[in-house]
Design a protein around this motif. Sequence first.
Motif, PDB file in Angstrom:
ATOM      1  N   THR A  75       9.764 -23.799 -38.968  1.00  0.00           N
ATOM      2  CA  THR A  75      10.579 -24.843 -38.125  1.00  0.00           C
ATOM      3  C   THR A  75      11.886 -24.346 -38.490  1.00  0.00           C
ATOM      4  OG1 THR A  75       8.935 -26.335 -39.498  1.00  0.00           O
ATOM      5  CG2 THR A  75      11.200 -27.493 -38.721  1.00  0.00           C
ATOM      6  N   GLN A  76      12.227 -23.513 -39.664  1.00  0.00           N
ATOM      7  CA  GLN A  76      12.905 -23.061 -39.770  1.00  0.00           C
ATOM      8  C   GLN A  76      13.648 -22.123 -38.390  1.00  0.00           C
ATOM      9  OE1 GLN A  76      15.959 -24.848 -41.429  1.00  0.00           O
ATOM     10  NE2 GLN A  76      14.034 -25.969 -42.448  1.00  0.00           N
ATOM     11  N   SER A  77      13.127 -21.548 -38.097  1.00  0.00           N
ATOM     12  CA  SER A  77      13.698 -20.505 -37.054  1.00  0.00           C
ATOM     13  C   SER A  77      13.579 -20.750 -35.383  1.00  0.00           C
ATOM     14  CB  SER A  77      12.991 -19.399 -37.575  1.00  0.00           C
ATOM     15  OG  SER A  77      11.673 -19.535 -36.728  1.00  0.00           O
ATOM     16  N   ALA A  78      13.512 -22.471 -35.396  1.00  0.00           N
ATOM     17  CA  ALA A  78      13.110 -22.672 -33.834  1.00  0.00           C
ATOM     18  C   ALA A  78      14.505 -22.519 -33.739  1.00  0.00           C
ATOM     19  CB  ALA A  78      12.697 -24.147 -34.173  1.00  0.00           C
ATOM     20  N   GLY A  79      15.303 -22.870 -33.817  1.00  0.00           N
ATOM     21  CA  GLY A  79      17.072 -22.905 -33.709  1.00  0.00           C
ATOM     22  C   GLY A  79      16.975 -21.378 -33.032  1.00  0.00           C
ATOM     23  N   SER A  80      16.416 -20.490 -33.479  1.00  0.00           N
ATOM     24  CA  SER A  80      16.844 -18.596 -33.204  1.00  0.00           C
ATOM     25  C   SER A  80      17.262 -18.946 -31.826  1.00  0.00           C
ATOM     26  CB  SER A  80      16.067 -18.022 -34.012  1.00  0.00           C
ATOM     27  OG  SER A  80      16.410 -18.653 -35.311  1.00  0.00           O
ATOM     28  N   PRO A  81      17.852 -17.647 -30.734  1.00  0.00           N
ATOM     29  CA  PRO A  81      18.094 -17.380 -29.699  1.00  0.00           C
ATOM     30  C   PRO A  81      17.051 -16.621 -29.768  1.00  0.00           C
ATOM     31  CG  PRO A  81      19.507 -15.893 -30.924  1.00  0.00           C
ATOM     32  CD  PRO A  81      18.853 -16.980 -31.776  1.00  0.00           C
ATOM     33  N   GLY A  82      15.931 -16.088 -29.856  1.00  0.00           N
ATOM     34  CA  GLY A  82      14.721 -15.918 -28.970  1.00  0.00           C
ATOM     35  C   GLY A  82      13.741 -16.084 -30.219  1.00  0.00           C
ATOM     36  N   LYS A  83      12.426 -15.146 -29.986  1.00  0.00           N
ATOM     37  CA  LYS A  83      10.602 -15.902 -30.159  1.00  0.00           C
ATOM     38  C   LYS A  83      10.726 -15.547 -31.416  1.00  0.00           C
ATOM     39  CE  LYS A  83       6.247 -14.721 -29.513  1.00  0.00           C
ATOM     40  NZ  LYS A  83       4.770 -14.031 -29.087  1.00  0.00           N
ATOM     41  N   PRO A  84      10.525 -16.174 -32.632  1.00  0.00           N
ATOM     42  CA  PRO A  84      10.278 -15.458 -34.341  1.00  0.00           C
ATOM     43  C   PRO A  84       8.616 -15.398 -34.065  1.00  0.00           C
ATOM     44  CG  PRO A  84      10.596 -17.729 -33.644  1.00  0.00           C
ATOM     45  CD  PRO A  84      10.667 -17.320 -32.460  1.00  0.00           C
ATOM     46  N   GLU A  85       8.824 -14.249 -34.801  1.00  0.00           N
ATOM     47  CA  GLU A  85       8.303 -13.468 -34.981  1.00  0.00           C
ATOM     48  C   GLU A  85       8.099 -13.518 -37.260  1.00  0.00           C
ATOM     49  OE1 GLU A  85       7.024  -9.855 -33.705  1.00  0.00           O
ATOM     50  OE2 GLU A  85       6.611 -10.400 -31.682  1.00  0.00           O
ATOM     51  N   ILE A  86       7.261 -13.711 -37.425  1.00  0.00           N
ATOM     52  CA  ILE A  86       6.799 -14.069 -38.778  1.00  0.00           C
ATOM     53  C   ILE A  86       6.000 -13.437 -39.797  1.00  0.00           C
ATOM     54  CG2 ILE A  86       7.028 -15.706 -40.861  1.00  0.00           C
ATOM     55  CD1 ILE A  86       8.232 -18.237 -38.850  1.00  0.00           C
ATOM     56  N   THR A  87       6.567 -12.887 -40.857  1.00  0.00           N
ATOM     57  CA  THR A  87       5.387 -12.143 -41.828  1.00  0.00           C
ATOM     58  C   THR A  87       5.719 -12.171 -43.499  1.00  0.00           C
ATOM     59  OG1 THR A  87       5.110 -10.558 -40.279  1.00  0.00           O
ATOM     60  CG2 THR A  87       4.707  -9.832 -42.301  1.00  0.00           C
ATOM     61  N   VAL A  88       4.662 -12.643 -43.983  1.00  0.00           N
ATOM     62  CA  VAL A  88       5.211 -13.516 -45.505  1.00  0.00           C
ATOM     63  C   VAL A  88       4.080 -12.203 -46.093  1.00  0.00           C
ATOM     64  CG1 VAL A  88       3.955 -15.184 -46.828  1.00  0.00           C
ATOM     65  CG2 VAL A  88       5.293 -15.931 -44.959  1.00  0.00           C
TER      66      VAL A  88
END
Length: 268
Positions: A75-88
């Motif tokens: 949700t927080q990275s939805a405004g980034s200029p690209g496709k988010p890839e998240i690793t927890v």
Amino acid sequence: MRTSHKSPLQLEKNPQKPLFGSFLQGFETLMIGMIASVLIAFLVLYPKISWAQAQTPAFQSLKVINQKVKDFLTTQSAGSPGKPEITVTPMEEGAQLSYCPSPEAFFPPNSAAWGRTTVGVRCGQPKPWTVYVQANVSIIANYVVAGAPIGQGQIITANELQLQKGDLTTLPTGIFTEFNRIIGQTARMSLVAGTVLKKEMLKMPLIVQKGQSVRVSSGGKGFSISTDGQALNEASEGELVKVKVSNGSVLNGIAKENGIVEVGGSSR
């Protein structure tokens, strides 16, 4: 004529059989009735006790916490200029936290949905606790590189530019994600092919200053959202700029004219 006579023993023994049986039958009926009464009273006096409550786990599922962190960063990275890839980074299996019906994720100070970061997860009730989970957010998007050698003082055209795709979080600030603010600018230095273009390599005016109040704008099909924020770095038009908004979150967008920063799918 003979008369049949029963012995006194027979006269006393036979009548007691049905009497003793009736006593046992009555006692059994009484006990069943008492047990039924106790069960009914239990259900009436304790209506809140349910099967679902009986199945409530004693400890919090760590998988739920990890998923909560991933959903929060998505949700927080939805405004980034690209496709988010998240690793927890998963929590250690040995950690034991009391069960929480509604855990809440949040950003600790100086954390953001960009690169290596930390997300807090807290529980308010029934037993308060707070944990911190490490994660990494990669932003995969196009950025501009020199497609051919560029000489010092040369005016740049589209023929000298090329797009590459990669993780923007691993690149320095001041890069470009589109051609339009580079074409027509003058190179401050000689550049070899493949160089990632940054603002300090070009003679171009700044349109956003560090600390400046800006208007963050995000839009999509059928909707538009905007809010005020503060720029955390200077930028020319078309460059990446970090903006801190009123709720403390840090967004990444593209600098535009008149103090506008576009986030979301507006830039490529």
